[in-house]
Design a protein around this motif. Sequence first.
Motif, PDB file in Angstrom:
ATOM      1  N   LYS A 127      46.210  14.557  19.650  1.00  0.00           N
ATOM      2  CA  LYS A 127      46.873  15.378  20.677  1.00  0.00           C
ATOM      3  C   LYS A 127      48.130  16.056  20.140  1.00  0.00           C
ATOM      4  O   LYS A 127      48.767  16.840  20.845  1.00  0.00           O
ATOM      5  CB  LYS A 127      47.255  14.516  21.888  1.00  0.00           C
ATOM      6  CG  LYS A 127      46.058  14.155  22.740  1.00  0.00           C
ATOM      7  CD  LYS A 127      46.421  14.376  24.176  1.00  0.00           C
ATOM      8  CE  LYS A 127      45.258  14.077  25.068  1.00  0.00           C
ATOM      9  NZ  LYS A 127      45.108  15.088  26.096  1.00  0.00           N
ATOM     10  N   GLY A 128      48.503  15.741  18.899  1.00  0.00           N
ATOM     11  CA  GLY A 128      49.687  16.350  18.299  1.00  0.00           C
ATOM     12  C   GLY A 128      50.975  15.900  18.944  1.00  0.00           C
ATOM     13  O   GLY A 128      51.929  16.670  19.046  1.00  0.00           O
ATOM     14  N   MET A 129      51.022  14.643  19.364  1.00  0.00           N
ATOM     15  CA  MET A 129      52.195  14.125  20.068  1.00  0.00           C
ATOM     16  C   MET A 129      52.916  13.083  19.222  1.00  0.00           C
ATOM     17  O   MET A 129      52.338  12.503  18.300  1.00  0.00           O
ATOM     18  CB  MET A 129      51.770  13.524  21.406  1.00  0.00           C
ATOM     19  CG  MET A 129      51.127  14.556  22.331  1.00  0.00           C
ATOM     20  SD  MET A 129      50.608  13.869  23.899  1.00  0.00           S
ATOM     21  CE  MET A 129      52.185  13.839  24.754  1.00  0.00           C
ATOM     22  N   THR A 130      54.158  12.851  19.567  1.00  0.00           N
ATOM     23  CA  THR A 130      54.955  11.831  18.888  1.00  0.00           C
ATOM     24  C   THR A 130      54.919  10.535  19.701  1.00  0.00           C
ATOM     25  O   THR A 130      54.538  10.536  20.874  1.00  0.00           O
ATOM     26  CB  THR A 130      56.427  12.278  18.741  1.00  0.00           C
ATOM     27  OG1 THR A 130      57.002  12.371  20.058  1.00  0.00           O
ATOM     28  CG2 THR A 130      56.536  13.612  18.018  1.00  0.00           C
ATOM     29  N   GLN A 131      55.384   9.473  19.075  1.00  0.00           N
ATOM     30  CA  GLN A 131      55.505   8.210  19.801  1.00  0.00           C
ATOM     31  C   GLN A 131      56.481   8.372  20.956  1.00  0.00           C
ATOM     32  O   GLN A 131      56.267   7.815  22.037  1.00  0.00           O
ATOM     33  CB  GLN A 131      55.960   7.094  18.860  1.00  0.00           C
ATOM     34  CG  GLN A 131      54.897   6.682  17.865  1.00  0.00           C
ATOM     35  CD  GLN A 131      55.379   5.613  16.914  1.00  0.00           C
ATOM     36  OE1 GLN A 131      56.568   5.441  16.678  1.00  0.00           O
ATOM     37  NE2 GLN A 131      54.431   4.889  16.336  1.00  0.00           N
ATOM     38  N   ALA A 132      57.522   9.150  20.760  1.00  0.00           N
ATOM     39  CA  ALA A 132      58.502   9.378  21.822  1.00  0.00           C
ATOM     40  C   ALA A 132      57.867  10.106  23.008  1.00  0.00           C
ATOM     41  O   ALA A 132      58.172   9.795  24.163  1.00  0.00           O
ATOM     42  CB  ALA A 132      59.687  10.178  21.287  1.00  0.00           C
ATOM     43  N   ASP A 133      56.974  11.057  22.724  1.00  0.00           N
ATOM     44  CA  ASP A 133      56.279  11.766  23.803  1.00  0.00           C
ATOM     45  C   ASP A 133      55.475  10.797  24.666  1.00  0.00           C
ATOM     46  O   ASP A 133      55.527  10.863  25.896  1.00  0.00           O
ATOM     47  CB  ASP A 133      55.311  12.813  23.235  1.00  0.00           C
ATOM     48  CG  ASP A 133      55.976  13.949  22.500  1.00  0.00           C
ATOM     49  OD1 ASP A 133      57.144  14.278  22.818  1.00  0.00           O
ATOM     50  OD2 ASP A 133      55.323  14.523  21.598  1.00  0.00           O
ATOM     51  N   ILE A 134      54.740   9.909  24.021  1.00  0.00           N
ATOM     52  CA  ILE A 134      53.886   8.968  24.756  1.00  0.00           C
ATOM     53  C   ILE A 134      54.746   7.965  25.517  1.00  0.00           C
ATOM     54  O   ILE A 134      54.466   7.638  26.669  1.00  0.00           O
ATOM     55  CB  ILE A 134      52.895   8.247  23.811  1.00  0.00           C
ATOM     56  CG1 ILE A 134      52.014   9.260  23.068  1.00  0.00           C
ATOM     57  CG2 ILE A 134      52.054   7.240  24.583  1.00  0.00           C
ATOM     58  CD1 ILE A 134      51.142  10.130  23.955  1.00  0.00           C
ATOM     59  N   ALA A 135      55.800   7.487  24.874  1.00  0.00           N
ATOM     60  CA  ALA A 135      56.698   6.533  25.539  1.00  0.00           C
ATOM     61  C   ALA A 135      57.288   7.150  26.804  1.00  0.00           C
ATOM     62  O   ALA A 135      57.338   6.499  27.854  1.00  0.00           O
ATOM     63  CB  ALA A 135      57.810   6.105  24.578  1.00  0.00           C
ATOM     64  N   GLU A 136      57.706   8.397  26.717  1.00  0.00           N
ATOM     65  CA  GLU A 136      58.271   9.073  27.888  1.00  0.00           C
ATOM     66  C   GLU A 136      57.230   9.200  28.998  1.00  0.00           C
ATOM     67  O   GLU A 136      57.519   8.953  30.168  1.00  0.00           O
ATOM     68  CB  GLU A 136      58.781  10.460  27.494  1.00  0.00           C
ATOM     69  CG  GLU A 136      59.447  11.210  28.615  1.00  0.00           C
ATOM     70  CD  GLU A 136      59.987  12.564  28.191  1.00  0.00           C
ATOM     71  OE1 GLU A 136      60.176  13.407  29.083  1.00  0.00           O
ATOM     72  OE2 GLU A 136      60.221  12.775  26.983  1.00  0.00           O
ATOM     73  N   LEU A 137      56.020   9.562  28.618  1.00  0.00           N
ATOM     74  CA  LEU A 137      54.930   9.694  29.580  1.00  0.00           C
ATOM     75  C   LEU A 137      54.674   8.383  30.328  1.00  0.00           C
ATOM     76  O   LEU A 137      54.406   8.374  31.528  1.00  0.00           O
ATOM     77  CB  LEU A 137      53.660  10.131  28.845  1.00  0.00           C
ATOM     78  CG  LEU A 137      52.394  10.260  29.650  1.00  0.00           C
ATOM     79  CD1 LEU A 137      52.367  11.610  30.342  1.00  0.00           C
ATOM     80  CD2 LEU A 137      51.192  10.118  28.752  1.00  0.00           C
TER      81      LEU A 137
END
Length: 91
Positions: free
Chosen positions: A25-35
Amino acid sequence: MTEKNLAEAIHCNLARNLKQLRLLKGMTQADIAELLHISVRSYRDIELGRSFPDIVTLCGLADFYGVDLGCLIMINIEEQYHKLIDNMGQS
């Protein structure tokens, strides 16, 4: 396979699959954590196999990636993910 070995395999597969799905998905760990409304450190620990997410987090991840919970612990998630995307495009 013993229960302990099965649990370890599930844990390892989950960690590997979460990383693969996130990268697809081209996302960072921070992106997923925020989600998920969790700390980056908590998510990183899940992805590194240091901790196992609770059921609410697991369901949130499955929902976000459009897979069922069983897919998150499968051996080859990337192949299954591409099949899902292909099938969605044919609908």
